[in-house]
Motif scaffolding. Structure first.
Motif, mmCIF file in Angstrom:
data_model
loop_
_atom_site.group_PDB
_atom_site.id
_atom_site.type_symbol
_atom_site.label_atom_id
_atom_site.label_comp_id
_atom_site.label_asym_id
_atom_site.label_seq_id
_atom_site.Cartn_x
_atom_site.Cartn_y
_atom_site.Cartn_z
ATOM 1 N N GLU A 1 0.858 -1.180 0.000
ATOM 2 C CA GLU A 1 0.000 0.000 0.000
ATOM 3 C C GLU A 1 0.898 1.236 0.000
ATOM 4 O O GLU A 1 1.895 1.281 0.720
ATOM 5 C CB GLU A 1 -0.894 0.034 1.240
ATOM 6 N N ALA B 1 -6.417 9.271 -3.023
ATOM 7 C CA ALA B 1 -6.741 7.965 -3.582
ATOM 8 C C ALA B 1 -6.008 6.856 -2.839
ATOM 9 O O ALA B 1 -4.977 7.075 -2.209
ATOM 10 C CB ALA B 1 -6.357 7.920 -5.063
ATOM 11 N N GLN B 2 -6.554 5.656 -2.930
ATOM 12 C CA GLN B 2 -5.915 4.474 -2.376
ATOM 13 C C GLN B 2 -5.047 3.889 -3.483
ATOM 14 O O GLN B 2 -5.532 3.550 -4.558
ATOM 15 C CB GLN B 2 -6.968 3.461 -1.928
ATOM 16 N N VAL B 3 -3.726 3.798 -3.244
ATOM 17 C CA VAL B 3 -2.792 3.336 -4.263
ATOM 18 C C VAL B 3 -2.110 2.061 -3.771
ATOM 19 O O VAL B 3 -1.620 1.997 -2.645
ATOM 20 C CB VAL B 3 -1.729 4.408 -4.582
ATOM 21 N N THR B 4 -2.093 1.053 -4.635
ATOM 22 C CA THR B 4 -1.463 -0.224 -4.323
ATOM 23 C C THR B 4 -0.429 -0.544 -5.398
ATOM 24 O O THR B 4 -0.708 -0.410 -6.591
ATOM 25 C CB THR B 4 -2.503 -1.358 -4.279
ATOM 26 N N TYR C 1 0.636 -0.575 -10.738
ATOM 27 C CA TYR C 1 0.009 0.300 -9.758
ATOM 28 C C TYR C 1 -1.500 0.306 -9.969
ATOM 29 O O TYR C 1 -1.971 0.394 -11.097
ATOM 30 C CB TYR C 1 0.551 1.728 -9.877
ATOM 31 N N GLN C 2 -2.236 0.228 -8.864
ATOM 32 C CA GLN C 2 -3.695 0.299 -8.902
ATOM 33 C C GLN C 2 -4.126 1.530 -8.117
ATOM 34 O O GLN C 2 -3.702 1.734 -6.982
ATOM 35 C CB GLN C 2 -4.304 -0.949 -8.283
ATOM 36 N N ILE C 3 -4.969 2.359 -8.748
ATOM 37 C CA ILE C 3 -5.462 3.578 -8.118
ATOM 38 C C ILE C 3 -6.962 3.436 -7.924
ATOM 39 O O ILE C 3 -7.686 3.184 -8.881
ATOM 40 C CB ILE C 3 -5.183 4.807 -9.002
ATOM 41 N N VAL C 4 -7.419 3.601 -6.679
ATOM 42 C CA VAL C 4 -8.838 3.533 -6.387
ATOM 43 C C VAL C 4 -9.260 4.883 -5.815
ATOM 44 O O VAL C 4 -8.727 5.336 -4.805
ATOM 45 C CB VAL C 4 -9.157 2.414 -5.367
ATOM 46 N N GLY C 5 -10.185 5.542 -6.503
ATOM 47 C CA GLY C 5 -10.649 6.847 -6.063
ATOM 48 C C GLY C 5 -11.411 7.531 -7.174
ATOM 49 O O GLY C 5 -11.514 7.016 -8.285
ATOM 50 N N GLU C 6 -11.928 8.679 -6.879
ATOM 51 C CA GLU C 6 -12.716 9.455 -7.842
ATOM 52 C C GLU C 6 -11.868 10.628 -8.324
ATOM 53 O O GLU C 6 -11.511 11.496 -7.537
ATOM 54 C CB GLU C 6 -13.992 9.962 -7.165
ATOM 55 N N PHE D 1 -6.330 12.510 -8.841
ATOM 56 C CA PHE D 1 -6.899 11.700 -7.768
ATOM 57 C C PHE D 1 -6.340 12.245 -6.466
ATOM 58 O O PHE D 1 -5.145 12.163 -6.211
ATOM 59 C CB PHE D 1 -6.488 10.231 -7.903
#
Length: 133
Positions: free
Chosen positions: A25, A45-48, A58-63, A42
């Motif tokens: 994370e 955002a939550q970045v993994t 890389y995975q980006i979760v957010g608006e 973003f």
């Protein structure tokens, strides 16, 4: 990711470790993706990061919020313009107008409220948004 639907998260981590996949994370404050036409921003955002056999993903979760390409980057280039030349420079309090707009859009509040929150949080975007949500 691997179709593990109802799989125990601990079991999933163990399987990924056996396959040589490392997941981390990242505590990111802001992620910006620039395209030919615009920037996707973003904030908070939550970045993994996933490292599999030397390949990082890389995975980006957010608006994201969308802004015009170069907005906020070329403050000096637009300094001679009469209308809206202060977009990146901000006003007397030192808070950039772009940050105010970003916080206002993300938190769904007026620019005045966004500016107050940014001032209270010393310009910290994530903290200002968190304060308003």
């Amino acid at each position: 990711m691997f179709g593990g639907g109802g799989m125990n998260p601990r079991k999933m981590q163990q399987m990924m470790k056996q396959m040589g996949i490392d997941v981390t994370e990242i505590d990111a404050e802001e992620v910006v993706i620039r395209t030919d036409d615009e920037e996707l921003v973003f904030d908070g955002a939550q970045v993994t990061r996933m490292d599999a056999q030397g390949q990082e993903t890389y995975q980006i979760v957010g608006e994201p919020t969308t802004r015009a390409l170069g907005e906020g980057d070329d403050a000096d280039a637009s300094a001679g313009d009469a209308g809206g030349s202060d977009d990146a420079a901000g006003d007397d309090d030192g808070v950039p107008d772009d940050d105010v707009q970003l916080v206002a859009t993300r938190a769904g509040v007026s620019e005045g409220d966004a500016r107050e929150a940014l001032e209270a949080e010393d310009g910290d975007l994530a903290a200002a948004i968190s304060r308003l949500e």
